[in-house]
Write a protein that holds these residues in place. Structure first.
Motif, short mmCIF file in Angstrom:
data_model
loop_
_atom_site.label_atom_id
_atom_site.label_comp_id
_atom_site.label_asym_id
_atom_site.label_seq_id
_atom_site.Cartn_x
_atom_site.Cartn_y
_atom_site.Cartn_z
N PHE A 19 0.85 -1.19 0.00
CA PHE A 19 0.00 0.00 0.00
C PHE A 19 0.89 1.24 0.00
N GLY A 20 1.93 1.22 0.87
CA GLY A 20 2.90 2.30 0.83
C GLY A 20 3.43 2.78 2.15
N VAL A 21 2.75 2.43 3.27
CA VAL A 21 3.21 2.93 4.56
C VAL A 21 2.87 1.91 5.65
N ASN A 22 3.81 1.66 6.54
CA ASN A 22 3.62 0.68 7.61
C ASN A 22 2.39 1.02 8.46
N ASP A 23 1.51 0.02 8.63
CA ASP A 23 0.28 0.16 9.42
C ASP A 23 -0.62 1.28 8.90
N GLY A 24 -0.48 1.64 7.64
CA GLY A 24 -1.19 2.77 7.08
C GLY A 24 -2.66 2.51 6.79
N GLY A 25 -3.40 3.59 6.66
CA GLY A 25 -4.82 3.53 6.36
C GLY A 25 -5.26 4.67 5.48
N GLU A 26 -6.46 5.19 5.74
CA GLU A 26 -7.08 6.16 4.85
C GLU A 26 -6.32 7.48 4.75
N GLU A 27 -5.42 7.73 5.69
CA GLU A 27 -4.69 9.00 5.70
C GLU A 27 -3.55 9.06 4.68
N PHE A 28 -3.20 7.94 4.04
CA PHE A 28 -2.07 7.91 3.09
C PHE A 28 -2.40 8.78 1.88
N LEU A 29 -1.59 9.79 1.64
CA LEU A 29 -1.93 10.84 0.68
C LEU A 29 -1.90 10.39 -0.77
N VAL A 30 -1.09 9.39 -1.11
CA VAL A 30 -0.98 8.97 -2.51
C VAL A 30 -1.62 7.60 -2.72
N LYS A 31 -2.64 7.27 -1.96
CA LYS A 31 -3.26 5.95 -2.05
C LYS A 31 -3.91 5.70 -3.41
N SER A 32 -4.45 6.75 -4.05
CA SER A 32 -5.08 6.55 -5.35
C SER A 32 -4.04 6.22 -6.41
N THR A 82 -8.41 -3.65 3.18
CA THR A 82 -8.45 -3.21 4.58
C THR A 82 -7.50 -2.03 4.82
N ARG A 83 -7.13 -1.31 3.77
CA ARG A 83 -6.20 -0.19 3.87
C ARG A 83 -6.79 1.15 3.44
N TYR A 84 -7.37 1.17 2.26
CA TYR A 84 -7.74 2.43 1.60
C TYR A 84 -8.67 3.28 2.45
N PHE A 85 -9.61 2.65 3.15
CA PHE A 85 -10.65 3.38 3.88
C PHE A 85 -10.50 3.28 5.40
N ARG A 86 -9.52 2.51 5.86
CA ARG A 86 -9.45 2.19 7.29
C ARG A 86 -9.15 3.41 8.15
N SER A 87 -9.96 3.55 9.19
CA SER A 87 -9.80 4.69 10.11
C SER A 87 -8.50 4.57 10.90
N ALA A 88 -8.17 5.63 11.60
CA ALA A 88 -6.92 5.68 12.36
C ALA A 88 -6.89 4.64 13.47
N LEU A 89 -5.71 4.09 13.68
CA LEU A 89 -5.50 3.19 14.80
C LEU A 89 -5.27 4.00 16.07
N VAL A 90 -5.56 3.38 17.21
CA VAL A 90 -5.40 4.05 18.50
C VAL A 90 -4.22 3.45 19.23
N LYS A 91 -3.21 4.25 19.52
CA LYS A 91 -2.04 3.78 20.23
C LYS A 91 -2.43 3.35 21.65
N ASP A 92 -1.90 2.22 22.08
CA ASP A 92 -2.16 1.74 23.43
C ASP A 92 -1.18 2.42 24.39
N THR A 93 -1.72 3.10 25.40
CA THR A 93 -0.88 3.84 26.34
C THR A 93 -0.86 3.23 27.74
N VAL A 94 -1.56 2.08 27.90
CA VAL A 94 -1.66 1.49 29.24
C VAL A 94 -1.05 0.10 29.33
N SER A 95 -0.60 -0.44 28.22
CA SER A 95 0.02 -1.76 28.25
C SER A 95 1.15 -1.80 27.24
#
Length: 337
Positions: A104-117, A161-174
């Motif tokens: 796709f172009g970026v590790n763990d990337g999703g809908e925010e990738f600017l050159v996905k098209s 599961t990349r082009y439209f996927r919303s942002a992931l949430v970083k785990d800050t408690v484990s």
């Protein structure tokens, strides 16, 4: 007369072999895999070709590019096409599939990738999708593939599961990488792809429906990328599978650099839902020491491998295999539908 006898015997054997090959088979064989570096040795292409599969399915991370430079991306795909074993497979077996983050172009990337098209078009070029295909003008690389045989039909639904996927949430408690995104609007597939998938399953008359998801669906507690990071989406897909009444639905996945079988009894589904993870082809999580998965069947395979799914369209039995080199079966799961 002895040489003639030998010749006749050999001729009978050869004819017998040909007749056996020409006999209609009730088995449809799918081979698939993910996490492949074309610059690294892949020992499996000849083994896969020897399996004589009806289709090869890429599960994502076909190449490791991690770039927004499309010329670099094209060059890395071209490197994969130049691999002799893959070229031989490609010449004899239909190739379909999806991408994951590294192609796709970026590790763990999703809908925010600017050159996905732009990346989508390079991916479709690699997959040799015709320039006039409707896939060229819609967002995302998802697709439906139907296979008709004298004994029954198989549908393979390749998700994006990349082009439209919303942002992931970083785990800050484990020590986990990510925690569940509980935003009601968070999505894995996006509205249009969800609508497409619902229509495909609702109207499917296939005897078996295989869903290729680049990331794991059932194993959701490890904290890496998984549908489990979007619990509402997990519920949505399970409900869709049940409501559609589609036959023989199963999930294929990759991404993790490990291979494993997961199986879940979903309420109101008349058969167990299997998620078969096959990863990776050229490199694996060899130092794997364990992680939670309440749906796991058997053990995790942490060496390089590929997967096969032998679907018997007469008996409705499916034989899932995690495969090593030279036909070695590393693990096996059989399921009747």
């Amino acid at each position: 007369m002895k040489p003639i006898s030998i010749y006749l015997t050999l001729l009978v054997v050869l004819l017998g072999c040909k007749q056996k090959q020409d006999m209609p088979s009730s088995t449809f064989l799918v081979a698939f895999g993910s996490c492949n570096m074309p610059q690294e040795p892949n020992p499996f292409w000849d083994d896969i070709l020897n399996e004589n599969p009806d289709v090869w399915v890429w599960g994502g991370d076909i190449v490791y590019a991690d770039t927004d430079n499309m010329e670099k991306l094209r060059a890395i795909y071209a490197l994969q096409d130049s691999v002799e074993g893959y070229a031989q497979l490609k010449a004899k077996v239909p190739i379909i599939g999806t991408w994951d983050d590294h192609d796709f172009g970026v590790n763990d990337g999703g809908e925010e990738f600017l050159v996905k098209s732009q990346s989508q078009q390079v991916f479709l070029d690699f997959m040799e999708v015709p320039k006039n295909s409707p896939r060229r003008t819609r967002e995302g690389v998802y697709a439906s593939h139907d296979y008709e045989t004298p004994k029954g039909n198989v549908k393979i639904l390749v998700l994006d599961t990349r082009y439209f996927r919303s942002a992931l949430v970083k785990d800050t408690v484990s020590e986990k990488r990510y925690s569940p995104n509980l935003d009601m609007d968070a999505t894995v597939l996006g509205a249009e792809q969800w609508k497409w998938l619902e229509e495909e399953l609702d109207h499917s008359d296939a005897d078996f429906n295989l869903i290729m998801s680049s990331i794991q669906f059932l194993s959701g507690e490890h904290g890496f990328e998984t549908w489990g990071n979007f619990p509402k989406e997990v519920e949505k897909l399970e409900k869709l599978i049940v409501d559609s009444k589609a036959k023989g639905v199963m999930v294929l996945s990759g991404d993790r650099h490990i291979s494993e079988f997961s199986r879940k009894s979903v309420p109101n589904l008349t058969y167990p839902l299997v998620d078969f993870t096959s990863s990776g082809l050229t490199h694996s999580y060899s130092s794997f020491s364990g992680e939670p998965n309440p749906f796991r069947v058997g053990e995790v395979v942490s060496r390089t491998s590929y997967g096969t799914i032998a679907i018997n369209l007469e008996t409705k039995e499916v034989d899932f295999k995690i495969m090593g080199e030279e036909g070695t079966v590393l693990q096996e799961l059989k399921q009747t539908y």
